[in-house]
Design a protein around this motif. Structure first.
Motif, mmCIF file in Angstrom:
data_model
loop_
_atom_site.group_PDB
_atom_site.id
_atom_site.type_symbol
_atom_site.label_atom_id
_atom_site.label_comp_id
_atom_site.label_asym_id
_atom_site.label_seq_id
_atom_site.Cartn_x
_atom_site.Cartn_y
_atom_site.Cartn_z
ATOM 1 N N ARG A 1 0.819 -1.219 0.000
ATOM 2 C CA ARG A 1 0.000 0.000 0.000
ATOM 3 C C ARG A 1 0.852 1.268 0.000
ATOM 4 N N ALA A 2 2.018 1.198 -0.589
ATOM 5 C CA ALA A 2 2.874 2.383 -0.675
ATOM 6 C C ALA A 2 2.174 3.521 -1.404
ATOM 7 N N THR B 1 11.637 3.648 1.054
ATOM 8 C CA THR B 1 12.018 4.956 1.599
ATOM 9 C C THR B 1 12.293 5.986 0.512
ATOM 10 N N ASP B 2 12.779 5.538 -0.659
ATOM 11 C CA ASP B 2 13.057 6.484 -1.742
ATOM 12 C C ASP B 2 11.784 7.197 -2.173
ATOM 13 N N ALA C 1 8.602 12.367 -1.689
ATOM 14 C CA ALA C 1 7.373 13.058 -1.276
ATOM 15 C C ALA C 1 7.633 14.062 -0.157
ATOM 16 N N GLY C 2 8.895 14.181 0.270
ATOM 17 C CA GLY C 2 9.251 15.161 1.286
ATOM 18 C C GLY C 2 9.497 14.588 2.662
ATOM 19 N N TYR C 3 9.488 13.245 2.754
ATOM 20 C CA TYR C 3 9.689 12.587 4.048
ATOM 21 C C TYR C 3 11.003 11.812 3.992
ATOM 22 N N ILE D 1 8.295 5.364 11.664
ATOM 23 C CA ILE D 1 7.935 6.773 11.800
ATOM 24 C C ILE D 1 8.589 7.525 10.652
ATOM 25 N N LEU D 2 7.777 8.106 9.777
ATOM 26 C CA LEU D 2 8.250 8.947 8.679
ATOM 27 C C LEU D 2 8.135 10.404 9.109
#
Length: 262
Positions: free
Chosen positions: A16-17, A46-47, A52-54, A70-71
């Motif tokens: 569900r990315a 993570t990329d 997306a800014g996280y 935790i992002l």
């Protein structure tokens, strides 16, 4: 300075990315806590989240099970990952933000289907997990801290669709509710969501088994945002993003939001 936080049992972060990215794009919380990631840490996309800014993350993962992450938009450093009840599960991660706030992200065991530890080991593990949490927070009283996650307990009568019918159903039994209350009291935690929304039915989970979950609306509030007593008054704007439960191939949980003026 105001910062916003969301917690969401994503039920597979890789599967569900795209939904995580949709949430980040549409809601843009400063911090997003995920549970049931079902992924080793090195396999979390993570990329995509960084684009997306996280660009910051702390996490604990397992292949196919459990997992918490935790992002964050701002730097965050890991300050704890405890194996409560000695289960060997990836169910807790704590990170500290640059503003000094510590965020605890929990995925409490669901507890199986039978509310009796003598015949259901998983229910016993759940109670032991909560007892260990209670004792840990009693010995390590939280300050400037937020606790979020899928705690797998709907504590109040109006946190479930039918209190009487669910009294013997795992997630709403009196013994679970008592264990959760003891954990909350031990840390001096304040239920931010119910502080902001003190009355009325409120759910964050709807079973996949319901043919039309929205019409049936047989939900439970299993996902929580708590704050330590010293910062609880800074919390506001709590909400459950019910619409996310209706997205394509959704998690059975909806994100829960809160904001803090800190």
């Amino acid at each position: 300075m105001t910062f916003s936080l969301a917690t969401w049992n994503i039920n597979s972060v890789r599967l569900r990315a795209d939904l995580v990215l949709k949430l980040l794009s549409e809601e843009s919380p400063d911090v997003l806590c995920l549970q049931e990631c079902k992924s080793p840490v090195d396999k979390i996309p993570t990329d995509l989240f960084a684009q997306a800014g996280y660009g910051h993350m702390v996490a604990r993962g397992q292949k196919g099970y459990n997992g918490v992450a935790i992002l964050s938009k701002q730097p965050i450093r890991e300050v704890g990952a405890h194996d409560f009840a000695g289960l060997g599960h990836a169910r807790h991660i704590a990170g500290q933000l640059e503003n000094g706030v510590t965020v605890h992200n929990f995925y409490v065991p669901a507890g199986g289907d039978v509310a009796d530890r003598t015949v259901n080991e998983k229910f016993g593990q759940k109670l032991d997990y909560l007892t260990d949490m209670r004792d840990w927070f009693r010995d390590n009283r939280p300050e400037k801290s937020i606790l979020v996650g899928d705690l797998n307990i709907a504590p109040r009568e109006d946190d479930v669709w039918d209190h009487k019918k669910l009294l013997k159903v795992v997630s709403h039994t009196p013994i679970e509710v008592d264990h959760l209350a003891e954990t909350q009291d031990a840390g001096g935690w304040v239920d931010v969501t119910r502080n902001d929304i003190p009355e009325g039915k409120l759910y964050s989970w709807w079973s996949y088994r319901a043919r039309d979950w929205d019409a049936a609306d047989k939900g439970r509030r299993l996902d929580h945002v708590w704050a330590s007593a010293d910062i609880a008054a800074a919390a506001h704007s709590s909400r459950v993003m019910r619409a996310a439960r209706g997205w394509e191939k959704p998690s059975d949980h909806a994100p829960v939001f809160a904001s803090f003026d800190l």
